[in-house]
Scaffold this motif. Structure first.
Motif, short mmCIF file in Angstrom:
data_model
loop_
_atom_site.label_atom_id
_atom_site.label_comp_id
_atom_site.label_asym_id
_atom_site.label_seq_id
_atom_site.Cartn_x
_atom_site.Cartn_y
_atom_site.Cartn_z
N GLU A 195 -5.98 -7.00 9.30
CA GLU A 195 -4.88 -7.35 10.19
C GLU A 195 -3.69 -6.42 9.97
O GLU A 195 -3.18 -6.29 8.86
CB GLU A 195 -4.46 -8.80 9.94
CG GLU A 195 -3.27 -9.25 10.77
CD GLU A 195 -3.47 -9.01 12.26
OE1 GLU A 195 -2.59 -8.39 12.87
OE2 GLU A 195 -4.51 -9.46 12.80
N ALA A 196 -3.27 -5.77 11.04
CA ALA A 196 -2.26 -4.73 10.92
C ALA A 196 -0.84 -5.27 10.89
O ALA A 196 0.08 -4.60 10.41
CB ALA A 196 -2.39 -3.74 12.08
N TRP A 197 -0.62 -6.48 11.39
CA TRP A 197 0.75 -6.92 11.65
C TRP A 197 1.66 -6.94 10.42
O TRP A 197 2.82 -6.53 10.51
CB TRP A 197 0.75 -8.28 12.35
CG TRP A 197 2.13 -8.67 12.77
CD1 TRP A 197 2.91 -9.65 12.26
CD2 TRP A 197 2.93 -8.02 13.77
NE1 TRP A 197 4.14 -9.68 12.88
CE2 TRP A 197 4.17 -8.69 13.82
CE3 TRP A 197 2.70 -6.95 14.64
CZ2 TRP A 197 5.18 -8.31 14.69
CZ3 TRP A 197 3.71 -6.57 15.51
CH2 TRP A 197 4.93 -7.26 15.53
N PRO A 198 1.22 -7.43 9.24
CA PRO A 198 2.14 -7.44 8.09
C PRO A 198 2.71 -6.06 7.77
O PRO A 198 3.91 -5.92 7.51
CB PRO A 198 1.27 -7.97 6.95
CG PRO A 198 0.24 -8.80 7.64
CD PRO A 198 -0.06 -8.07 8.92
N ALA A 199 1.85 -5.03 7.78
CA ALA A 199 2.33 -3.68 7.49
C ALA A 199 3.27 -3.19 8.58
O ALA A 199 4.31 -2.58 8.30
CB ALA A 199 1.13 -2.73 7.37
N PRO A 227 -7.63 -3.20 1.53
CA PRO A 227 -6.32 -3.69 1.95
C PRO A 227 -5.22 -3.50 0.90
O PRO A 227 -4.09 -3.16 1.25
CB PRO A 227 -6.57 -5.18 2.22
CG PRO A 227 -8.03 -5.27 2.54
CD PRO A 227 -8.68 -4.23 1.67
N ASP A 228 -5.52 -3.72 -0.38
CA ASP A 228 -4.50 -3.59 -1.41
C ASP A 228 -4.02 -2.14 -1.54
O ASP A 228 -2.83 -1.87 -1.75
CB ASP A 228 -5.02 -4.07 -2.77
CG ASP A 228 -5.20 -5.58 -2.81
OD1 ASP A 228 -4.63 -6.27 -1.94
OD2 ASP A 228 -5.92 -6.06 -3.70
N ARG A 229 -4.97 -1.23 -1.43
CA ARG A 229 -4.61 0.20 -1.48
C ARG A 229 -3.74 0.57 -0.28
O ARG A 229 -2.76 1.30 -0.41
CB ARG A 229 -5.89 1.04 -1.50
CG ARG A 229 -5.68 2.52 -1.73
CD ARG A 229 -7.03 3.23 -1.76
NE ARG A 229 -6.88 4.66 -1.81
CZ ARG A 229 -6.86 5.38 -2.93
NH1 ARG A 229 -6.98 4.77 -4.09
NH2 ARG A 229 -6.73 6.70 -2.88
N GLU A 230 -4.08 0.05 0.88
CA GLU A 230 -3.28 0.30 2.09
C GLU A 230 -1.85 -0.23 1.91
O GLU A 230 -0.88 0.43 2.28
CB GLU A 230 -3.93 -0.37 3.29
CG GLU A 230 -3.15 -0.27 4.58
CD GLU A 230 -3.77 -1.11 5.67
OE1 GLU A 230 -3.24 -2.22 5.95
OE2 GLU A 230 -4.77 -0.68 6.26
N LYS A 231 -1.72 -1.42 1.34
CA LYS A 231 -0.40 -2.02 1.12
C LYS A 231 0.46 -1.13 0.22
O LYS A 231 1.64 -0.91 0.49
CB LYS A 231 -0.56 -3.41 0.50
CG LYS A 231 0.74 -4.16 0.25
CD LYS A 231 0.45 -5.57 -0.26
CE LYS A 231 1.74 -6.34 -0.52
NZ LYS A 231 2.50 -5.80 -1.66
N LEU A 241 -1.00 4.50 11.46
CA LEU A 241 -1.79 3.61 10.61
C LEU A 241 -3.11 3.25 11.27
O LEU A 241 -3.13 2.76 12.40
CB LEU A 241 -0.99 2.34 10.32
CG LEU A 241 -1.71 1.20 9.59
CD1 LEU A 241 -2.13 1.64 8.18
CD2 LEU A 241 -0.82 -0.04 9.51
N SER A 242 -4.20 3.49 10.56
CA SER A 242 -5.51 2.97 10.94
C SER A 242 -5.82 1.84 9.97
O SER A 242 -6.29 2.07 8.86
CB SER A 242 -6.59 4.07 10.86
OG SER A 242 -7.84 3.57 11.27
#
Length: 337
Positions: free
Chosen positions: A128-132, A103-107, A123-124
């Motif tokens: 939880e996808a909503w914040p991004a 998750p941190d890398r995705e952020k 985005l895959s």
């Protein structure tokens, strides 16, 4: 000569800088003869348009960001190819990032794409996808989820019915006479994994006399499958499952290698095996792998189509949730003796 400018091209072609700009950006406004004259000047001088300046003027670039869970997984390789093919048709390029299921890398990748003013993001998500999604959309950057859907229909998505896929896999094993089935997969914070597990449990619940267990893994990789196989191989035959449903094909390859090479077991005689994704290597495995097929390339293509529709929709775009249905591909790993 240093960096060639629009003014240099204009001087050589004998036209104004504004005319050169029109040739490059709005050629329909210029005569064919003028376009030819400017193009010859461009070729002679080796002029290259300043993409950064164009991006600044437009407020966005001609690039699309694509964040996947594991770029080393051939499923995502096919998804990326589909996205790139469709993007090229629209004169765009795709920038690929690999979250590696962190998750941190995705952020961090989401933030970088935001800074680069990409045209939109596929985005895959890891969790939880909503914040991004919310972060990008608040800055005017369209987002489409790929290989994942949200219950919130305000976000476009392209996914596969993974619950149905899990049910297909386990129902097939039960039809083949197997009565002790193990699900190998993880981590459980990845929605695709839990959906496939849900489908597996559903199939088991519809048949009496079937035992079911879960062998959780930390990753969806071949080494994680090897580790799971090692745990299975040490168990007594009476306590060992007679079938395995792996959450993806990479895990299944690891299980297959571990059982045959390291565990001395036979597939499908001692243990049947089903994977998920039906990547190209599935049919070339030491025992060709039965797998659940999902249209990876089409998912990428559809994601770009939805993204461009939203980006060019001028406020009247209606988000869509496209769900493809999986298919069972039978091979030797579940063949009856």
């Amino acid at each position: 000569m240093g960096v060639v400018s629009v003014k240099d091209v204009a001087a050589l072609a004998g036209v104004s800088a504004g005319t050169v700009s029109n040739v490059l950006n709005n050629p329909e406004r210029v005569s064919a003869a003028t376009i030819d004259r400017v193009q010859r000047a461009v070729d002679q001088l080796g002029y290259v348009r300043n993409g950064a300046a164009r991006q600044l003027r437009a407020g966005h670039s001609r690039s699309i960001g694509l964040i996947v869970l594991d770029v080393g997984n051939p499923f995502f390789g096919e998804l990326i190819r589909g996205a790139e093919d469709k993007a090229v048709e629209a004169g765009l390029t795709v920038l690929v990032s690999d979250s590696r299921e962190h998750p941190d890398r995705e952020k961090t990748q989401v933030e970088l794409f935001e800074e680069q003013r990409v045209r939109g993001v596929l985005l895959s998500p890891v969790v939880e996808a909503w914040p991004a999604v919310e972060r990008l959309r608040s800055r005017g950057i369209p987002v489409v989820l790929v290989d994942r859907a949200l219950s919130d229909t305000s976000v476009s998505s392209v996914s596969v019915n993974d619950v149905a896929g899990g049910e297909l896999a386990v129902a097939h094993l039960i039809e083949q006479g197997r009565r002790h089935i193990a699900f190998v997969g993880g981590p459980m914070n990845i929605r695709q994994v839990t959906d496939r597990l849900e489908g597996a449990r559903k199939a088991v619940s519809e048949h009496s006399g079937v035992a079911f267990e879960v062998i959780e893994t930390r990753e969806l990789t071949v080494p994680a499958g090897l580790d799971a196989a090692a745990r299975l191989a040490t168990r007594e035959a009476a306590d060992r499952p007679d079938a395995v449903f792996a959450a993806n094909d990479l895990l299944a390859f690891g299980v297959l290698q571990g059982l045959i090479v390291n565990g001395g077991l036979r597939v499908p005689d001692d243990l049947m095996l089903v994977g998920y994704d039906d990547i190209d290597f599935a049919q070339a495995a030491i025992v060709p792998l039965t797998s659940i097929r999902q249209p990876a390339r089409r998912i990428g293509e559809t994601g770009i189509e939805l993204l461009l529709a939203e980006a060019e929709g001028s406020g009247d775009f209606t988000p869509r949730q496209v769900v493809y249905q999986p298919a069972l591909v039978k091979r030797a790993s579940t063949a009856s003796p």
